[in-house]
Design an enzyme around this catalytic site. Sequence first.
Site, PDB file in Angstrom:
ATOM      1  N   LYS A 161       0.772  -1.351   0.050  1.00 27.67           N
ATOM      2  CA  LYS A 161       0.069   0.138   0.147  1.00 27.67           C
ATOM      3  C   LYS A 161       0.845   1.208  -0.287  1.00 27.67           C
ATOM      4  O   LYS A 161       0.686   2.239  -0.470  1.00 27.67           O
ATOM      5  CB  LYS A 161      -1.078  -0.094   1.270  1.00 27.67           C
ATOM      6  CG  LYS A 161      -2.378  -0.985   0.846  1.00 27.67           C
ATOM      7  CD  LYS A 161      -3.049  -0.941   2.055  1.00 27.67           C
ATOM      8  CE  LYS A 161      -4.358  -1.731   1.964  1.00 27.67           C
ATOM      9  NZ  LYS A 161      -3.965  -3.375   1.471  1.00 27.67           N
ATOM     10  N   GLU A 245      -3.610   5.856   8.010  1.00 23.96           N
ATOM     11  CA  GLU A 245      -3.814   7.239   7.219  1.00 23.96           C
ATOM     12  C   GLU A 245      -5.106   7.760   7.986  1.00 23.96           C
ATOM     13  O   GLU A 245      -5.692   7.232   8.553  1.00 23.96           O
ATOM     14  CB  GLU A 245      -4.055   6.681   5.890  1.00 23.96           C
ATOM     15  CG  GLU A 245      -5.098   5.894   5.450  1.00 23.96           C
ATOM     16  CD  GLU A 245      -5.433   5.297   4.045  1.00 23.96           C
ATOM     17  OE1 GLU A 245      -4.196   5.275   3.337  1.00 23.96           O
ATOM     18  OE2 GLU A 245      -6.371   4.751   3.771  1.00 23.96           O
ATOM     19  N   GLU A 320      -9.733   1.381  -6.489  1.00 26.15           N
ATOM     20  CA  GLU A 320     -10.580   1.761  -5.573  1.00 26.15           C
ATOM     21  C   GLU A 320     -10.319   2.828  -4.964  1.00 26.15           C
ATOM     22  O   GLU A 320      -9.381   3.452  -4.750  1.00 26.15           O
ATOM     23  CB  GLU A 320     -10.604   0.461  -4.542  1.00 26.15           C
ATOM     24  CG  GLU A 320     -10.788  -0.860  -4.913  1.00 26.15           C
ATOM     25  CD  GLU A 320     -11.014  -1.724  -3.718  1.00 26.15           C
ATOM     26  OE1 GLU A 320     -11.155  -1.170  -2.679  1.00 26.15           O
ATOM     27  OE2 GLU A 320     -11.641  -3.062  -4.030  1.00 26.15           O
ATOM     28  N   GLU A 333      -6.553   1.780  -3.056  1.00 26.40           N
ATOM     29  CA  GLU A 333      -5.907   0.411  -3.391  1.00 26.40           C
ATOM     30  C   GLU A 333      -6.190   0.223  -4.893  1.00 26.40           C
ATOM     31  O   GLU A 333      -7.093   0.500  -5.388  1.00 26.40           O
ATOM     32  CB  GLU A 333      -5.902  -0.745  -2.489  1.00 26.40           C
ATOM     33  CG  GLU A 333      -7.145  -1.059  -2.256  1.00 26.40           C
ATOM     34  CD  GLU A 333      -7.259  -2.352  -1.340  1.00 26.40           C
ATOM     35  OE1 GLU A 333      -6.147  -2.573  -0.812  1.00 26.40           O
ATOM     36  OE2 GLU A 333      -8.485  -2.745  -0.927  1.00 26.40           O
ATOM     37  N   ASN A 335      -6.753  -3.630  -6.652  1.00 29.95           N
ATOM     38  CA  ASN A 335      -6.647  -5.003  -6.533  1.00 29.95           C
ATOM     39  C   ASN A 335      -6.283  -5.525  -8.011  1.00 29.95           C
ATOM     40  O   ASN A 335      -7.120  -5.418  -8.754  1.00 29.95           O
ATOM     41  CB  ASN A 335      -8.010  -5.458  -6.307  1.00 29.95           C
ATOM     42  CG  ASN A 335      -8.119  -5.265  -4.868  1.00 29.95           C
ATOM     43  OD1 ASN A 335      -7.589  -5.458  -3.933  1.00 29.95           O
ATOM     44  ND2 ASN A 335      -9.584  -4.290  -4.613  1.00 29.95           N
ATOM     45  N   PHE A 393     -24.145  -7.917  12.613  1.00 28.22           N
ATOM     46  CA  PHE A 393     -24.376  -7.903  11.185  1.00 28.22           C
ATOM     47  C   PHE A 393     -23.774  -8.922  10.228  1.00 28.22           C
ATOM     48  O   PHE A 393     -23.782  -8.854   9.046  1.00 28.22           O
ATOM     49  CB  PHE A 393     -23.782  -6.367  10.273  1.00 28.22           C
ATOM     50  CG  PHE A 393     -24.386  -5.226  11.110  1.00 28.22           C
ATOM     51  CD1 PHE A 393     -25.750  -4.909  10.726  1.00 28.22           C
ATOM     52  CD2 PHE A 393     -23.771  -4.337  11.760  1.00 28.22           C
ATOM     53  CE1 PHE A 393     -26.266  -3.785  11.361  1.00 28.22           C
ATOM     54  CE2 PHE A 393     -24.357  -3.283  12.443  1.00 28.22           C
ATOM     55  CZ  PHE A 393     -25.614  -3.009  12.058  1.00 28.22           C
TER      56      PHE A 393
END
Length: 708
Positions: A161, A245, A320, A333, A335, A393
């Site tokens: 990253k 971040e 993304e 990032e 993918n 959830f």
Amino acid sequence: MVVHNLAHCFLSKLPIHSRNLHGGRRSIRHWREISTSGPINCREPKFDKVLIANRGEIACRIISTAKKMGVKTVAVYSIVDAHAKHVKMADEKVLIGGPESSESYLNIERIIRAVRSSGSEAVHPGYGFLSENANFVEALEREGIAFVGPSSEAITRMGDKLESKRLAIEAGVNTVPGFDGIIRDSAHCVEIANEIGYPVMIKASAGGGGKGMRIARNDLEARDGFALAAQEALASFGDNRILLEKYIDNPRHIEIQVLGDKFGNAVHLFERECSIQRRHQKVIEEAPSTFLDDATRSSMGMQAVSLCKKIGYHSAGTVEFLVDQNRNFYFLEMNTRLQVEHPITECITGIDLVEQMLRIAKGNELKLKQDEIKIDGWAIESRIYAEDPYKNFGLPSTGKLYKYQEPKLAKGMRCDSGIQEGCEISIYYDAMISKLIAHAADRRSAIDKTLESLDSYVIRGLKHNIPLIRDILTERNFLRGDIHTNYLSKTYGGKFQTKPLHCSEKVNLVSITAALYAAWDCRNKTLLNGPNLKTQSEWELSIELLEESYDVKLLKTADTTTIRIGDEVFQITNGFNLVNPIIETRINGTPIIMQLLSKCPSGEFKLIYKGETRRLNVLTKRASELRRFVLVKPKIDYSKIIKSPMPGLVKSVMCGVGDFVSNGQNLCIIEAMKMQNTLSSDAEGVVKEVNVKEGDAVSDDDVLIILE
């Protein structure tokens, strides 16, 4: 089907290094020295047989397209996947190891042995497992095996990253403010978090899929979040490096699909909105986004293509972004693989992404031109998981699917699954059952198609998240397109709960239950008394729903059942089959779909209505009169009993017998599918019993700790 037995591979001791299992990284400095601009000069690979280094629905998805292209397929599988759907679909199959991913789907040496033994000329990694493992790609290159994906250089640079952020800046892509380095420890994490300013996002440098990510809003959360994120990252990726971040509150998660070839060409296929998430993992995705205007869409697409060209990217990939309320967007990032949600892009563009990946891997030039790619309609993907949505959830649920029936797919509907009736969902792999995809002319039509399909989706043997999915799709803010990555917590608060029924919904349930009772009673009496004896046609019943009692009168004829509840009369069309779990009928002419989950001899009916399971008790008039003499069971206090909320492995026990614990104190950590969940006390007291230790396997609702 050809079967290659590689059992000796996992029974023998192989010289497997942990960095090869989990994806060690090359030096970032090494890759900075490499120029990746312009066409890639390489031997053009040709292959007619591809091995799919994956399992489940994505393996099935790849096999389907490969067969259409005339490419033979080889499936690999672990012991627990011996009878899996992808194994049956492939032309050949190879057993590669035990149930743990490190023994099978993450084991580079065993995958390569499977390639050799099957005579495969290429490998498609799908997503997850080895799909973004540069060591794996290099090993294939040394063997002269084509990789259906990008180069190892691109994977390495985008997999880190920190490096990917630097490259994004160089390519002119907007980025999120943050610390340009690796966080050393918890104290360092707190120090840097204070410099950046809370809230901050703690995340694994080598991470993805929501693993190794924590949000911290104060020093305590930063300290704890660092430790948990590092543990998850090490377990999932073999790499515990952590970066930090700025966390953007209530952003949208919007990603751009890209395709690049080995000749320097690249295009984007517009965006996917992936803002509905739990624990940073996506639940519902749609394409296009309700939020983007043409200018923002074009700018995001151009920046994604710019990054693609900057690193010489070839294959399918996804860039993304986080998008704030003012449509400012920031690189998150890249993918370097096929995404779970790729089908919705295929729906709105008409482009088969797996086919494009195979063509690019064979050395073909992209035939797609940017100005020729258009958006056609709207697509929504719902991820159906084996999990309990009423617990945080969605905590994992395991078990055997003793009944599994996918919905009848109307035009524009698609169900990508890797399971079938009789399959078992285990703790070893991802909990996804399937992806339900709807494509229609507009968003509302796509939602309506999805709802209809969800109502006729039969899943028995474990808990699943259809109740949550269905509720989201009918929620006011979602329908308006007012969504963000914190949507679930903002909409439902601390947890998802069953939605209250309207009066009309209650009488619908009561009416259907009464009609089912009459049909059941007629069938039983026919079996006992013979078909020639006249059966009962009128009933007086008392039906209980949610502590309310309804007096019901029924009159059954050959075609209809007339239900009277007070002054209201309901005509129900007969004809539903008591063997079929799906009940499709009409109430006063209006179509309605429910599912019959179970019927007990005591008179209890369990119906699934609009995704929710409802219990209704049916009593005859006489039984109802006698009911008042039955004693009520006393309620039990469970606040001092800590149960496992899901199946999993005990990673840590943080208390012992005799310890005093306070309300909210952490007591135990349970891990399932590489996700760690901390269990805390709901009361204060002294620990009376500790029934587990580190390393124990536990089931849902197992009693772990008891207080006194």
